[in-house]
Motif scaffolding. Structure first.
Motif, PDB file in Angstrom:
ATOM      1  N   CYS A   4     -19.757   7.700  -8.659  1.00 20.61           N
ATOM      2  CA  CYS A   4     -21.014   8.366  -8.870  1.00 20.61           C
ATOM      3  C   CYS A   4     -21.951   8.757  -7.585  1.00 20.61           C
ATOM      4  O   CYS A   4     -22.937   9.228  -7.933  1.00 20.61           O
ATOM      5  CB  CYS A   4     -22.089   7.157  -9.546  1.00 20.61           C
ATOM      6  SG  CYS A   4     -21.683   7.140 -11.552  1.00 20.61           S
ATOM      7  N   SER A   5     -21.298   8.287  -6.455  1.00 21.29           N
ATOM      8  CA  SER A   5     -22.090   8.921  -5.362  1.00 21.29           C
ATOM      9  C   SER A   5     -21.345  10.129  -4.916  1.00 21.29           C
ATOM     10  O   SER A   5     -22.090  10.734  -4.026  1.00 21.29           O
ATOM     11  CB  SER A   5     -21.556   7.859  -4.275  1.00 21.29           C
ATOM     12  OG  SER A   5     -20.186   7.884  -4.121  1.00 21.29           O
ATOM     13  N   ARG A   6     -20.452  10.733  -5.540  1.00 23.03           N
ATOM     14  CA  ARG A   6     -20.188  12.106  -5.320  1.00 23.03           C
ATOM     15  C   ARG A   6     -20.866  13.135  -6.181  1.00 23.03           C
ATOM     16  O   ARG A   6     -21.371  12.979  -7.313  1.00 23.03           O
ATOM     17  CB  ARG A   6     -18.721  12.413  -5.712  1.00 23.03           C
ATOM     18  CG  ARG A   6     -17.587  11.476  -5.372  1.00 23.03           C
ATOM     19  CD  ARG A   6     -17.426  11.483  -3.721  1.00 23.03           C
ATOM     20  NE  ARG A   6     -16.714  12.810  -3.687  1.00 23.03           N
ATOM     21  CZ  ARG A   6     -15.433  12.683  -3.807  1.00 23.03           C
ATOM     22  NH1 ARG A   6     -14.510  11.882  -4.115  1.00 23.03           N
ATOM     23  NH2 ARG A   6     -14.704  13.901  -3.639  1.00 23.03           N
ATOM     24  N   PRO A   7     -21.416  14.046  -5.303  1.00 25.19           N
ATOM     25  CA  PRO A   7     -22.396  15.106  -6.069  1.00 25.19           C
ATOM     26  C   PRO A   7     -22.102  15.996  -7.236  1.00 25.19           C
ATOM     27  O   PRO A   7     -22.701  15.869  -8.100  1.00 25.19           O
ATOM     28  CB  PRO A   7     -22.731  16.097  -4.939  1.00 25.19           C
ATOM     29  CG  PRO A   7     -22.240  15.396  -3.455  1.00 25.19           C
ATOM     30  CD  PRO A   7     -21.261  14.521  -3.980  1.00 25.19           C
ATOM     31  N   ILE A   8     -20.761  16.171  -7.260  1.00 26.53           N
ATOM     32  CA  ILE A   8     -20.019  16.892  -8.386  1.00 26.53           C
ATOM     33  C   ILE A   8     -20.181  16.071  -9.558  1.00 26.53           C
ATOM     34  O   ILE A   8     -20.452  16.534 -10.832  1.00 26.53           O
ATOM     35  CB  ILE A   8     -18.878  17.622  -8.124  1.00 26.53           C
ATOM     36  CG1 ILE A   8     -18.073  18.528  -9.289  1.00 26.53           C
ATOM     37  CG2 ILE A   8     -17.687  16.449  -8.008  1.00 26.53           C
ATOM     38  CD1 ILE A   8     -16.980  19.237  -9.190  1.00 26.53           C
ATOM     39  N   VAL A   9     -19.951  14.665  -9.517  1.00 23.73           N
ATOM     40  CA  VAL A   9     -19.939  13.954 -10.420  1.00 23.73           C
ATOM     41  C   VAL A   9     -21.302  13.547 -11.232  1.00 23.73           C
ATOM     42  O   VAL A   9     -21.795  13.679 -12.130  1.00 23.73           O
ATOM     43  CB  VAL A   9     -19.335  12.493 -10.290  1.00 23.73           C
ATOM     44  CG1 VAL A   9     -19.209  11.341 -11.541  1.00 23.73           C
ATOM     45  CG2 VAL A   9     -17.860  12.668  -9.772  1.00 23.73           C
ATOM     46  N   LEU A  10     -22.219  13.326 -10.225  1.00 25.09           N
ATOM     47  CA  LEU A  10     -23.728  13.059 -10.397  1.00 25.09           C
ATOM     48  C   LEU A  10     -24.225  14.442 -11.213  1.00 25.09           C
ATOM     49  O   LEU A  10     -24.959  14.405 -12.186  1.00 25.09           O
ATOM     50  CB  LEU A  10     -24.376  12.892  -9.343  1.00 25.09           C
ATOM     51  CG  LEU A  10     -24.628  11.410  -8.806  1.00 25.09           C
ATOM     52  CD1 LEU A  10     -25.298  11.514  -7.227  1.00 25.09           C
ATOM     53  CD2 LEU A  10     -25.506  10.625  -9.742  1.00 25.09           C
ATOM     54  N   LEU A  40     -31.607   8.342  -6.914  1.00 21.91           N
ATOM     55  CA  LEU A  40     -30.990   9.078  -5.269  1.00 21.91           C
ATOM     56  C   LEU A  40     -31.836   9.053  -4.137  1.00 21.91           C
ATOM     57  O   LEU A  40     -33.209   9.389  -4.516  1.00 21.91           O
ATOM     58  CB  LEU A  40     -30.436  10.438  -5.754  1.00 21.91           C
ATOM     59  CG  LEU A  40     -29.459  10.449  -6.740  1.00 21.91           C
ATOM     60  CD1 LEU A  40     -29.247  11.987  -7.081  1.00 21.91           C
ATOM     61  CD2 LEU A  40     -28.329   9.907  -6.398  1.00 21.91           C
ATOM     62  N   CYS A  41     -31.551   8.669  -3.468  1.00 19.34           N
ATOM     63  CA  CYS A  41     -32.526   8.651  -1.869  1.00 19.34           C
ATOM     64  C   CYS A  41     -32.731  10.319  -1.449  1.00 19.34           C
ATOM     65  O   CYS A  41     -33.735  10.583  -1.145  1.00 19.34           O
ATOM     66  CB  CYS A  41     -31.922   7.931  -0.901  1.00 19.34           C
ATOM     67  SG  CYS A  41     -31.719   5.995  -1.277  1.00 19.34           S
ATOM     68  N   GLU A  42     -31.841  10.809  -1.255  1.00 23.67           N
ATOM     69  CA  GLU A  42     -31.898  12.253  -0.670  1.00 23.67           C
ATOM     70  C   GLU A  42     -30.988  13.275  -1.630  1.00 23.67           C
ATOM     71  O   GLU A  42     -29.721  13.599  -1.507  1.00 23.67           O
ATOM     72  CB  GLU A  42     -31.254  12.379   0.659  1.00 23.67           C
ATOM     73  CG  GLU A  42     -32.251  11.686   1.574  1.00 23.67           C
ATOM     74  CD  GLU A  42     -31.955  11.629   2.924  1.00 23.67           C
ATOM     75  OE1 GLU A  42     -30.799  12.497   3.294  1.00 23.67           O
ATOM     76  OE2 GLU A  42     -32.562  11.187   3.868  1.00 23.67           O
ATOM     77  N   ILE A  98     -27.909  18.819  -7.226  1.00 26.73           N
ATOM     78  CA  ILE A  98     -28.362  17.728  -7.963  1.00 26.73           C
ATOM     79  C   ILE A  98     -29.902  18.345  -8.464  1.00 26.73           C
ATOM     80  O   ILE A  98     -30.213  17.991  -9.682  1.00 26.73           O
ATOM     81  CB  ILE A  98     -28.444  16.388  -7.198  1.00 26.73           C
ATOM     82  CG1 ILE A  98     -27.236  15.923  -6.943  1.00 26.73           C
ATOM     83  CG2 ILE A  98     -29.268  15.370  -8.341  1.00 26.73           C
ATOM     84  CD1 ILE A  98     -26.377  16.015  -8.132  1.00 26.73           C
ATOM     85  N   TRP A  99     -30.664  18.951  -7.550  1.00 24.21           N
ATOM     86  CA  TRP A  99     -31.948  19.302  -7.932  1.00 24.21           C
ATOM     87  C   TRP A  99     -31.792  20.519  -8.995  1.00 24.21           C
ATOM     88  O   TRP A  99     -32.764  20.374  -9.968  1.00 24.21           O
ATOM     89  CB  TRP A  99     -32.549  20.070  -6.781  1.00 24.21           C
ATOM     90  CG  TRP A  99     -33.498  19.104  -5.605  1.00 24.21           C
ATOM     91  CD1 TRP A  99     -32.927  18.711  -4.549  1.00 24.21           C
ATOM     92  CD2 TRP A  99     -34.570  18.351  -5.806  1.00 24.21           C
ATOM     93  NE1 TRP A  99     -33.759  17.639  -3.982  1.00 24.21           N
ATOM     94  CE2 TRP A  99     -34.771  17.558  -4.763  1.00 24.21           C
ATOM     95  CE3 TRP A  99     -35.574  18.453  -7.149  1.00 24.21           C
ATOM     96  CZ2 TRP A  99     -36.022  16.727  -4.495  1.00 24.21           C
ATOM     97  CZ3 TRP A  99     -36.751  17.682  -6.697  1.00 24.21           C
ATOM     98  CH2 TRP A  99     -36.843  16.742  -5.632  1.00 24.21           C
TER      99      TRP A  99
END
Length: 560
Positions: A142-148, A171-173, A178-179
């Motif tokens: 879940c920390s991977r951008p593509i999965v998120l 998410l912190c940043e 993701i945006w």
């Protein structure tokens, strides 16, 4: 030709090309004779051939390539095959392969999770998305951008925007991907105000929007009343130079069409120097959404004449329009074009063709399309069974069920709903009982309310009212008005006033505000010249002031 094979492979750039059957087999032969020591070559060829087989719909050959690959197999092979099942809308097969991958020496990577999540969303399975989300969490993915971003998109497509937002807020940043995914989430639901707020937050967080950001934002505008905001965003696109991208321009065309500003959409379309397939599709889809069916088909025909190759989604969308308008000549024309492109074996296109022919009254042509598809899945089988059922071809529908089982595909609840409905239409009581028992005992499918309605109606048709009542008593779920209403209909048809009274009372307990059931009972009494009983029911309705809103007429005047 052998010297051309590497260049042919390189031309694919990792994407399955529509290779000919000859070229696919030639590459496969080269893979078989390749030296095991040249590991990188055969590995790449295996992936290319697998993708080519999958693109042609030959999933059994693609699966064989995966099974024969040296262990541990590349995750790219699994991902390509999962993606192929997803394109065929065959989620069970994709999930089974995902489960097998997790138990193998090749763990799923971030792209695997993204592909599976996309397939779950396209199949409208929020439960599956949540399960995959849990697996991704335990695997640390879940920390991977593509999965998120895939999780956010999946939840959004299923209408679970709050789930998507809670992921985003954790998410912190968040990065730009993701945006954009979160703005797309609001776009799917037409939540324009939230989308604008998200865009403003992104700018304040120091993120610079790109073309995909503008696509996500423009997608939020669906209502003609907020067209002014959409036009303002269009101005931002022009000022920032984002409108030079095909994806931004096509989204702007779609926005104007969705908001009912057809002239602006067509004007923007006409001002583009080079119109790509996405923009053509946007205008055609926009015309369809605004009910301009003939214009949409004229534009589709014009696009084809310019040499643009429509994708399967656009062809299926156009066919769905002809299905709703029963335009058989247009349906046949699109069918011919799909055959010319080789798109007729695509699951979306073939299913849409079958549906269009059936709704135009040409079920036999729809069945012929079904027979031409080489590798059928459960979606195809359910579609043809439903079409055969709606036109009274019960025997043929049951034969298709047997074919489905022989193809090692498992029928589901929808399959048996169509089959039982078919038996109802033509009065196949014995076959209906057999199907009902097979569903429950052989396939272990949970019997749902709709199945009981059909069985009760079927029994009632043949006057087996006691058997229908006994079946209702065995139900594991609380029978609703549909079940009792089917039995009341049978009581009226066979003039069984004693049973009818019991059933009508049950219906009144479930829905005391609906007077139509007691009107049916009163009419049944009147048809049997049971005038005092008919008058008693009518007096009850009069006291409750229900008769005036029943929408059901009385049989004559009650005689005294």
């Amino acid at each position: 030709m052998r010297g051309n094979l590497p260049s042919l492979a390189a031309a694919s750039n990792g994407v399955a090309l529509p290779l000919s059957f000859f070229h696919t087999k030639q590459l496969h032969a080269r893979l078989i004779v390749a030296s095991p020591s040249s590991a990188s070559g055969p590995a790449y060829l295996r992936l290319l051939v697998l993708r080519s087989y999958a693109a042609r719909g030959d999933l059994s050959s693609a699966r064989r390539l995966l099974d024969e690959a040296p262990r541990p197999a590349s995750p790219l092979l699994y991902n390509a095959l999962i993606r192929a099942h997803a394109r065929r809308l065959d989620l069970p097969a994709g999930l089974a392969l995902f489960a097998r991958m997790r138990c193998s020496a090749t763990p799923p990577d971030a792209h695997t999770f993204a592909c599976v999540l996309r397939a779950c969303a396209e199949s409208s399975r929020p439960d599956a998305v949540k399960v995959v989300h849990g697996i991704a969490t335990t695997c640390g993915m879940c920390s991977r951008p593509i999965v998120l971003s895939s999780l956010v998109s999946a939840y959004a497509k299923l209408g679970l925007v709050d789930n998507a937002r809670s992921l985003f807020d954790g998410l912190c940043e968040p990065d730009l991907v993701i945006w954009n995914s979160m703005m797309s989430a609001y776009g799917y639901q037409g939540m324009w105000y939230d989308g604008l707020q998200m865009f403003s937050l992104m700018r304040r967080a120091g993120q610079h929007p790109d073309g995909y950001s503008m696509v996500s934002l423009v997608s939020c505008f669906w209502n003609p009343e907020i067209l002014a905001f959409g036009q303002a965003v269009h101005g931002i696109c022009v000022k920032g130079g984002y409108d030079s991208g095909h994806h931004v321009r096509s989204t702007l065309v779609s926005m104007y069409m969705r908001c009912g500003c057809v002239e602006s959409g067509q004007r923007l379309f006409g001002s583009l120097p080079d119109v790509d397939l996405i923009t053509w599709s946007s205008l055609i889809t926009g015309l369809i959404q605004t009910g301009k069916y003939e214009e949409s088909f004229d534009l589709f025909r014009k696009m084809c004449f310019t040499g643009r190759r429509p994708d399967s989604i656009l062809i299926a969308s156009v066919l769905s329009v002809f299905a709703s308008t029963a335009a058989i000549s247009y349906t046949k024309e699109v069918h011919c074009y799909a055959v010319k492109l080789g798109a007729d074996i695509d699951i979306r296109v073939s299913s849409s063709l079958m549906d269009a022919y059936a709704k135009c009254g040409f079920t036999e042509l729809g069945y012929w399309v079904f027979r031409q598809v080489p590798n059928k899945n459960s979606v195809m089988y359910n579609t043809v069974i439903s079409n055969l059922e709606s036109h009274g071809f019960a025997t043929k529908a049951i034969e298709v069920l047997d074919e489905m089982v022989n193809d090692k595909l498992r029928p589901d609840s929808a399959t048996f709903s169509s089959l039982l409905a078919a038996c109802c239409h033509v009065g196949h009581l014995e076959e209906g009982w057999k199907l009902f028992r097979r569903m429950r005992d052989e396939f272990k499918i949970v019997v749902e309310m709709e199945h009981y309605v059909y069985m009760v109606r079927l029994l009632a048709t043949f006057g087996q009212l006691k058997e229908a009542y006994d079946l209702i008593q065995t139900m594991q779920i609380q029978p609703d008005c549909g079940v009792w209403g089917a039995l009341l209909w049978g009581c009226c048809v066979h003039r069984d006033s004693s049973f009818g009274r019991i059933v009508a009372e049950k219906l009144c307990e479930l829905n005391s505000d609906k007077a139509a059931y007691r009107v049916m009972l009163s009419n049944m009494y009147a048809s049997q010249e049971m005038w005092w009983d008919a008058e008693e029911v009518r007096d009850e309705l009069s006291k409750e002031n229900m008769y005036k809103n029943t929408g059901t007429s009385w049989v004559g005047e009650v005689k005294k």
